[in-house]
Design a protein around this motif. Structure first.
Motif, short mmCIF file in Angstrom:
data_model
loop_
_atom_site.label_atom_id
_atom_site.label_comp_id
_atom_site.label_asym_id
_atom_site.label_seq_id
_atom_site.Cartn_x
_atom_site.Cartn_y
_atom_site.Cartn_z
N UNK A 1 14.61 -19.03 -2.02
CA UNK A 1 15.20 -18.32 -3.17
C UNK A 1 14.79 -16.85 -3.23
N UNK A 2 13.78 -16.48 -2.46
CA UNK A 2 13.34 -15.07 -2.40
C UNK A 2 12.55 -14.86 -1.12
N UNK A 3 12.64 -13.65 -0.58
CA UNK A 3 11.87 -13.31 0.62
C UNK A 3 11.01 -12.09 0.30
N UNK A 4 9.72 -12.18 0.62
CA UNK A 4 8.78 -11.09 0.37
C UNK A 4 8.22 -10.56 1.69
N UNK A 5 7.93 -9.27 1.69
CA UNK A 5 7.39 -8.60 2.89
C UNK A 5 6.03 -8.01 2.55
N UNK A 6 4.99 -8.45 3.26
CA UNK A 6 3.62 -7.95 3.03
C UNK A 6 3.16 -7.18 4.27
N UNK A 7 2.70 -5.96 4.05
CA UNK A 7 2.24 -5.11 5.16
C UNK A 7 1.28 -4.05 4.63
N UNK A 8 0.76 -3.20 5.51
CA UNK A 8 -0.14 -2.12 5.10
C UNK A 8 0.63 -0.81 5.11
N UNK A 9 0.72 -0.20 3.95
CA UNK A 9 1.44 1.07 3.82
C UNK A 9 0.51 2.24 4.16
N UNK A 10 1.03 3.16 4.96
CA UNK A 10 0.24 4.33 5.37
C UNK A 10 0.30 5.38 4.26
N UNK A 11 -0.86 5.72 3.69
CA UNK A 11 -0.93 6.77 2.66
C UNK A 11 -1.38 8.07 3.33
N UNK A 12 -2.56 8.03 3.92
CA UNK A 12 -3.05 9.13 4.75
C UNK A 12 -4.06 8.58 5.76
N UNK A 13 -4.67 9.45 6.54
CA UNK A 13 -5.57 8.99 7.61
C UNK A 13 -6.73 8.16 7.07
N UNK A 14 -7.22 8.53 5.90
CA UNK A 14 -8.39 7.85 5.32
C UNK A 14 -8.02 6.68 4.42
N UNK A 15 -6.75 6.59 4.01
CA UNK A 15 -6.36 5.56 3.04
C UNK A 15 -5.12 4.80 3.49
N UNK A 16 -5.24 3.48 3.55
CA UNK A 16 -4.11 2.61 3.83
C UNK A 16 -4.07 1.53 2.74
N UNK A 17 -2.88 1.23 2.27
CA UNK A 17 -2.74 0.37 1.10
C UNK A 17 -1.94 -0.90 1.43
N UNK A 18 -2.49 -2.06 1.11
CA UNK A 18 -1.79 -3.34 1.32
C UNK A 18 -0.75 -3.52 0.22
N UNK A 19 0.51 -3.76 0.59
CA UNK A 19 1.59 -3.91 -0.40
C UNK A 19 2.39 -5.17 -0.12
N UNK A 20 3.01 -5.72 -1.18
CA UNK A 20 3.89 -6.88 -1.05
C UNK A 20 5.18 -6.55 -1.79
N UNK A 21 6.28 -6.41 -1.05
CA UNK A 21 7.56 -6.02 -1.64
C UNK A 21 8.57 -7.16 -1.55
#
Length: 287
Positions: A167-187
């Motif tokens: 009924x729904x599909x989600x995508x989880x990955x690490x979003x690149x913010x900058x060299x020192x910061x990467x953010x885990x997101x679920x869309x």
């Protein structure tokens, strides 16, 4: 001076380790630049197709594509998890795994079943250990992702959604913010809604040639592929950045350990010399 010999071999061992981490840091820095260029090259197309799909979600065509239809109940969830193939990149994969665990617990608490697709070796192993039903996976993407490799595993989830199996599909990955910061997101990938895509600037519709069905069937599959490709590109850029930072930290720690060991070695050597001198002086005094 057995102690001194042991310390000398430890210093040599740490120095060798530092050489490896330093080399890995430099390799990651080189790969990071290329990965960032690829990621930035993929962004304009992704943003444009997202904008077109945002307009479509608010338009009123004669044909309503299955990807645009929202289900009343969320009983089955499809999860696409993007991770790296290799380790030594700090907490990059751990952060995505933690996010995925929390999401799975939320879905299972609401009575939903989860089926997974793993992109990357670390995520593949994690979903197997966690007991998630795996419908597809792809590993060994390398530093440059190829869309042909990604289409197969992702299409299984898209077909399952179109057939009503999920009924729904989600995508989880690490979003690149900058060299020192990467953010885990679920869309949320599917269904495509105005909330997830962003509302268009104004209310309008398109003229479809030859007809709405032909255009939408092709466009919305391309949209999902573009978003997944962008997610994989961002994840690779994040991986190289995280590896560079982790290896730099390891090299700095090795340098500190070498400094401490050299200090200990010099102290032990000094103590041995002092002891020898005192023995000589003591012997001379006895004579």
């Amino acid at each position: 001076m057995a102690g001194s010999k042991e310390i000398r071999s430890k210093i040599k061992s740490v120095e060798n380790t530092r050489k490896i981490t330093k080399a890995m840091e430099m390799v990651a820095a080189s790969k990071m630049r290329k990965a960032q260029e690829r990621m930035r090259a993929a962004r304009p197309y992704g943003e444009k197709i997202r904008s077109v799909c945002a307009n479509l979600s608010h338009a009123n065509p004669d044909y309503k594509h299955p990807f645009l239809q929202k289900r009343s109940d969320m009983l089955n969830v499809g999860l696409i998890m993007v991770t790296s193939d290799k380790g030594l990149c700090g907490g990059l994969n751990t952060n995505v795994m933690r996010l995925v665990v929390n999401k799975i617990k939320e879905w299972e608490a609401s009575g939903a079943k989860v089926q997974g697709t793993a992109i990357g070796n670390k995520g593949f192993g994690f979903l197997q250990r966690f007991g998630i039903s795996l419908v597809s996976h792809v590993i060994g993407l390398g530093d440059k992702p190829h869309l042909e490799k990604l289409i197969g595993p992702v299409k299984i989830q898209l077909d399952a959604f179109a057939e009503g199996k999920v009924d729904a599909v989600f995508l989880c990955y690490t979003k690149f913010v900058n060299t020192m910061k990467q953010e885990a997101v679920c869309e949320q990938l599917l269904p495509l809604t105005g909330e997830t895509l962003g509302a268009p600037d104004s209310s309008w519709d398109y003229i479809y040639e030859p007809d709405a069905k032909t255009v939408l069937d092709e466009l919305l599959v391309r949209y999902v592929e573009a978003i997944v490709y962008q997610a994989v590109s961002e994840n690779i850029a994040s991986e190289q950045s995280a590896r560079m930072v982790a290896m730099k930290s390891a090299s700095d720690n090795a340098k500190k350990v070498i400094g401490d060991l050299k200090l200990t070695y010099n102290k032990a050597r000094q103590a041995a010399i002092t002891k020898e001198l005192s023995e000589i002086v003591g012997g001379a005094a006895a004579v």
